[in-house]
Design an enzyme around this catalytic site. Structure first.
Site, PDB file in Angstrom:
ATOM      1  N   ASP A  33      67.558 111.219  -4.983  1.00 32.47           N
ATOM      2  CA  ASP A  33      67.712 111.093  -3.521  1.00 32.47           C
ATOM      3  C   ASP A  33      66.320 111.212  -2.897  1.00 32.47           C
ATOM      4  O   ASP A  33      66.010 112.188  -2.210  1.00 32.47           O
ATOM      5  CB  ASP A  33      68.649 112.200  -3.019  1.00 32.47           C
ATOM      6  CG  ASP A  33      68.898 112.110  -1.519  1.00 32.47           C
ATOM      7  OD1 ASP A  33      68.478 111.118  -0.889  1.00 32.47           O
ATOM      8  OD2 ASP A  33      69.524 113.039  -0.967  1.00 32.47           O
TER       9      ASP A  33
ATOM     10  N   CYS B 130      67.710 106.419   1.644  1.00 30.38           N
ATOM     11  CA  CYS B 130      67.718 106.253   3.098  1.00 30.38           C
ATOM     12  C   CYS B 130      66.871 105.045   3.494  1.00 30.38           C
ATOM     13  O   CYS B 130      66.644 104.815   4.678  1.00 30.38           O
ATOM     14  CB  CYS B 130      67.219 107.521   3.784  1.00 30.38           C
ATOM     15  SG  CYS B 130      65.571 107.986   3.258  1.00 30.38           S
TER      16      CYS B 130
HETATM   17  N1  SAH Z   1      69.033 115.714  -1.777  1.00 27.54           N
HETATM   18  C1  SAH Z   1      68.658 116.551  -0.653  1.00 27.54           C
HETATM   19  C2  SAH Z   1      67.343 116.212  -0.001  1.00 27.54           C
HETATM   20  C3  SAH Z   1      66.952 114.772   0.090  1.00 27.54           C
HETATM   21  S1  SAH Z   1      65.511 114.489   1.080  1.00 27.54           S
HETATM   22  C4  SAH Z   1      69.761 116.561   0.373  1.00 27.54           C
HETATM   23  O1  SAH Z   1      70.606 115.683   0.357  1.00 27.54           O
HETATM   24  O2  SAH Z   1      69.798 117.456   1.201  1.00 27.54           O
HETATM   25  C5  SAH Z   1      64.282 114.188  -0.117  1.00 27.54           C
HETATM   26  C6  SAH Z   1      63.698 115.450  -0.725  1.00 27.54           C
HETATM   27  O3  SAH Z   1      62.712 115.077  -1.674  1.00 27.54           O
HETATM   28  C7  SAH Z   1      62.986 116.365   0.246  1.00 27.54           C
HETATM   29  O4  SAH Z   1      63.536 117.654   0.120  1.00 27.54           O
HETATM   30  C8  SAH Z   1      61.518 116.368  -0.231  1.00 27.54           C
HETATM   31  O5  SAH Z   1      60.871 117.603  -0.064  1.00 27.54           O
HETATM   32  C9  SAH Z   1      61.677 116.035  -1.680  1.00 27.54           C
HETATM   33  N2  SAH Z   1      60.527 115.394  -2.366  1.00 27.54           N
HETATM   34  C10 SAH Z   1      59.615 114.542  -1.860  1.00 27.54           C
HETATM   35  N3  SAH Z   1      58.788 114.086  -2.810  1.00 27.54           N
HETATM   36  C11 SAH Z   1      59.195 114.668  -3.983  1.00 27.54           C
HETATM   37  C12 SAH Z   1      58.733 114.585  -5.333  1.00 27.54           C
HETATM   38  N4  SAH Z   1      57.725 113.804  -5.668  1.00 27.54           N
HETATM   39  N5  SAH Z   1      59.389 115.292  -6.264  1.00 27.54           N
HETATM   40  C13 SAH Z   1      60.438 116.092  -5.931  1.00 27.54           C
HETATM   41  N6  SAH Z   1      60.900 116.220  -4.657  1.00 27.54           N
HETATM   42  C14 SAH Z   1      60.296 115.510  -3.702  1.00 27.54           C
END
Ligand code: SAH
Length: 456
Positions: free
Chosen positions: A381, A408
């Protein structure tokens, strides 16, 4: 050649991913704010680039059958909603087309099943978090929203996509600041005390948190404001001052001072409970989040024996959903605070089969794979920019049976699906979900299965 300030009659034949209408003049694409597909309109050319231009809508000659009167008087200026002139079915159709178009154009996916976008039964007042900037206009205090593509505050008393209590609360606060002559923040000079009013609502519990963002260490007469807020809005269970003295357009500072009630409010997604504090991330449309995650769980098709990776897991919402049918879930998230919240969320829900790891998915997963930890099902996600190719490469080496992609951004989704399709994965189904009615955003959940020879 297009000429600036010239009027034209054009047919709008498509819409951009930002909700602008697109037509053509002698082969040039022209983008028109406020025009809808199927309409014939008169426009004035306001900007010309090499291969395209921008037109201002002057007159609608033939309106679309889906055109409606926007319900919000601020629609023309507000940077929030961009599709309020399109009826709800029209918005869902637009989102279907947007997803299909991206999958075809960028993903080169021709025969994939794309279901119709799942809309909301009642697409109003769906947001659980509001952040209203406060400003001053000719000596009067105003609160509202930023005008499209700027930071100019436009006054508005109601926002139709926010929970209703948010308008009541900011009205009380605005009256209070006026009466007590409290200064408001000016982004240009960096002076003035009151910056933003944030409200968060637990939809299932009805609990409300108010966060008043200030450029200073305290708010004069704050006890009086607390008394007024809980009298005028009894659903308020928690009030914080958030200290943000930075010369920045980031809304919240790091320090919170509680001035009333509980440290957190509570809400649920499905059967899972979440404590929400002023800075914690929580999905803003909890009703549709449940729809999305239920679909993700269905696509994961778990029997109880699987190891699941939930990558980009935030505060662990999807991990919790998956945990009910998996043997073991690993959640990976880069923001350490979110990982801390995720661990606590698993704990308050009594869930013991999830392990959360802090770090970038593209670094953590190759390491885990090398140590022999592999998944049967992977959920990703990612943020708008999509997945890192290193991560996708590791996944295709690891060959999980299914990949569930929650996205998204249809453009980066299509790019990543194209990569996975080239490496033995097949896109089985795509389900768009409308998490943000009246805006051009669309969320999708996708099921892919492995169709190569295992171990190759
Ligand atoms: N699945 C969660 C959040 C999705 S938003 C929900 O539905 O609530 C995307 C998330 O990815 C955010 O929390 C962001 O901090 C994280 N993120 C961004 N880049 C990332 C990376 N390279 N590795 C792991 N997480 C990451």
């Amino acid at each position: 050649m297009l000429e600036k300030n010239k009027n034209h009659l054009i047919d709008i034949t498509g819409m951009t991913h930002e909700g602008q209408g697109v037509g053509r003049i002698e082969g040039f694409a022209v983008f028109v704010d406020g025009a809808l597909e199927g309409e014939r309109v008169e426009i004035k050319i306001v900007k010309v680039n090499k291969n395209f231009g921008f037109g201002k809508l002057v007159n609608i000659i033939k309106p679309s059958g889906n055109r409606i009167e926007p319900f919000c008087e601020a629609f023309k200026h507000c940077g929030g909603c961009s599709l309020q002139h399109l009826d709800y079915q029209g918005q869902l159709d637009y989102k279907d087309r947007l997803v299909k178009d991206n999958l075809k154009r960028i993903g080169k996916l021709e025969n994939v099943i794309v279901h119709n976008t799942i809309g909301m039964k009642e697409p109003l007042n769906y947001r659980n978090k509001a952040q209203f900037p406060v400003a001053s206009e000719d000596g009067t205090v105003i609160t509202g929203f930023y005008a499209r593509r700027t930071h100019d505050v436009i006054d508005s008393a109601e926002c139709g996509i926010q929970d209703k209590s948010s308008d009541r609360i900011r009205k009380i606060i605005r009256g209070f600041i006026e009466e007590k002559n409290i200064s408001v923040y000016d982004e240009k000079t960096g002076k003035g005390l009151l910056r933003h009013i944030m409200t968060r609502v637990g939809f299932r519990t009805g609990e409300v948190m108010v966060v008043i963002v200030i450029n200073g260490s305290g708010l004069p007469f704050h006890n009086e404001l607390v008394t007024r807020l809980i009298a005028g809005a009894p659903e308020v269970k928690s009030i914080f001052l958030n200290i943000n003295t930075g010369d920045t357009n980031v809304i919240l500072g790091n320090k919170n001072v509680k001035v009333y009630g509980n440290d957190t409010i509570t809400d649920y997604i499905g059967k899972y409970k979440f404590h929400i504090s002023p800075l914690s991330f929580f999905q803003v449309n909890p009703v549709q989040t449940e729809v999305l995650y239920t679909k993700a769980l269905e696509y994961a098709d778990l029997t109880g024996n699987e190891t699941v990776f939930d990558l980009y897991c935030g505060i662990g919402t999807i991990s919790l959903f998956m945990s009910q049918k998996a043997r073991k879930v690993y959640g990976v998230e880069v923001v350490e605070d979110a990982v801390r919240d995720a661990r606590r969320n698993a704990e308050i829900n009594g869930v013991g089969n999830i392990e959360f790891v802090a770090g970038e998915a593209e670094k953590i997963i190759p390491g885990m794979y090398e140590r022999g930890i592999r998944a049967d099902v992977v959920v990703v996600d990612p943020p708008r920019k999509g997945c890192d190719e290193t991560l996708l490469g590791t996944l295709t080496d690891m060959q999980p049976d299914r990949i569930v992609y929650v996205s998204c951004n249809p453009a980066t989704l299509a790019r990543d699906l194209n990569y996975l399709e080239k490496h033995s994965y097949k896109t089985v189904e795509v389900q768009p979900v409308d998490m943000f009615p009246w805006t051009m955003h669309v969320e999708c959940v996708i099921m892919m299965t492995y169709c190569g020879l295992k171990g190759k």
